[in-house]
Write a protein that holds these residues in place. Structure first.
Motif, PDB file in Angstrom:
ATOM      1  N   GLN A  98       0.849  -1.187   0.000  1.00 38.88           N
ATOM      2  CA  GLN A  98       0.000   0.000   0.000  1.00 38.88           C
ATOM      3  C   GLN A  98       0.883   1.235   0.000  1.00 38.88           C
ATOM      4  O   GLN A  98       1.773   1.372   0.824  1.00 38.88           O
ATOM      5  CB  GLN A  98      -0.899   0.018   1.231  1.00 38.88           C
ATOM      6  N   THR A 110      -4.131   7.088  -1.674  1.00 43.03           N
ATOM      7  CA  THR A 110      -3.670   5.741  -1.344  1.00 43.03           C
ATOM      8  C   THR A 110      -3.854   4.823  -2.543  1.00 43.03           C
ATOM      9  O   THR A 110      -4.871   4.872  -3.215  1.00 43.03           O
ATOM     10  CB  THR A 110      -4.466   5.188  -0.140  1.00 43.03           C
ATOM     11  N   THR A 111      -2.843   3.988  -2.782  1.00 44.30           N
ATOM     12  CA  THR A 111      -2.883   2.999  -3.861  1.00 44.30           C
ATOM     13  C   THR A 111      -2.475   1.655  -3.281  1.00 44.30           C
ATOM     14  O   THR A 111      -1.562   1.583  -2.461  1.00 44.30           O
ATOM     15  CB  THR A 111      -1.890   3.379  -4.978  1.00 44.30           C
TER      16      THR A 111
END
Length: 181
Positions: A98, A110-111
């Motif tokens: 993350q 956020t990815t």
């Protein structure tokens, strides 16, 4: 939890916070220094003094109003879209990675990248202006061909830590990845 001081490619101080949640889960947070109020005041005063000089010669009040609006809009844009307070990398061995970026305004991006899509985490080099810099990146697999790299996702794009900081994060990530394979 350990906090270490490093510098970025510009020589500015950044800090790396490493948290070990378990043997398969670690979090790395790179924090940049807070925005300098002195720097903001210098930019604001410069724009307003220039606007006042133009107003003095033109006697047009729209110049002063425009300078105030442009300054406020520019500051809001900078705080909300440009100034990153800290970037985080959370590596969870069985799930994935993350990536989070927190901006000065409080906005957070956020990815998440699943572990099945990750080929490897590497330190890569690039030419940046007139120097060679190093950056940590995640290599993603091509779904149809697992031996082919489909794309590269750079990490810590805003803070741009130097090699000594990247090596510390890299070794820890590789340790987790090796336990999962």
């Amino acid at each position: 939890m350990e906090d270490e001081a490093f510098s970025n490619i510009s020589g500015k101080q950044i800090s790396l916070n490493c948290q070990t949640h378990s043997s398969f889960c670690r979090e790395f947070t790179v924090s940049s220094p807070k925005m300098s109020i002195g720097k903001v005041m210098v930019y604001t005063c410069s724009v307003w003094l220039f606007a006042y000089a133009v107003f003095f010669f033109t006697q047009n009040t729209a110049v002063l109003s425009s300078a105030i609006l442009i300054t406020l809009t520019g500051m809001m844009f900078h705080i909300h879209f440009v100034k990153v307070d800290h970037e985080s990398l959370l590596v969870i061995g069985s799930l994935g990675i993350q990536l989070s970026s927190s901006y000065a305004s409080g906005r957070e991006v956020t990815t998440f990248i699943e572990m099945s899509k990750i080929k490897d985490i590497v330190i890569n080099e690039a030419v940046y202006l007139h120097q060679i810099i190093y950056y940590l990146c995640v290599l993603l697999k091509e779904p149809s061909e697992p031996n082919v790299v489909s794309s590269v996702v750079p990490l810590f794009q805003s803070s741009k830590p130097r090699l000594n900081c990247l090596v510390k994060v890299y070794k820890s990530c590789q340790e987790i990845l090796s336990k999962c394979q």
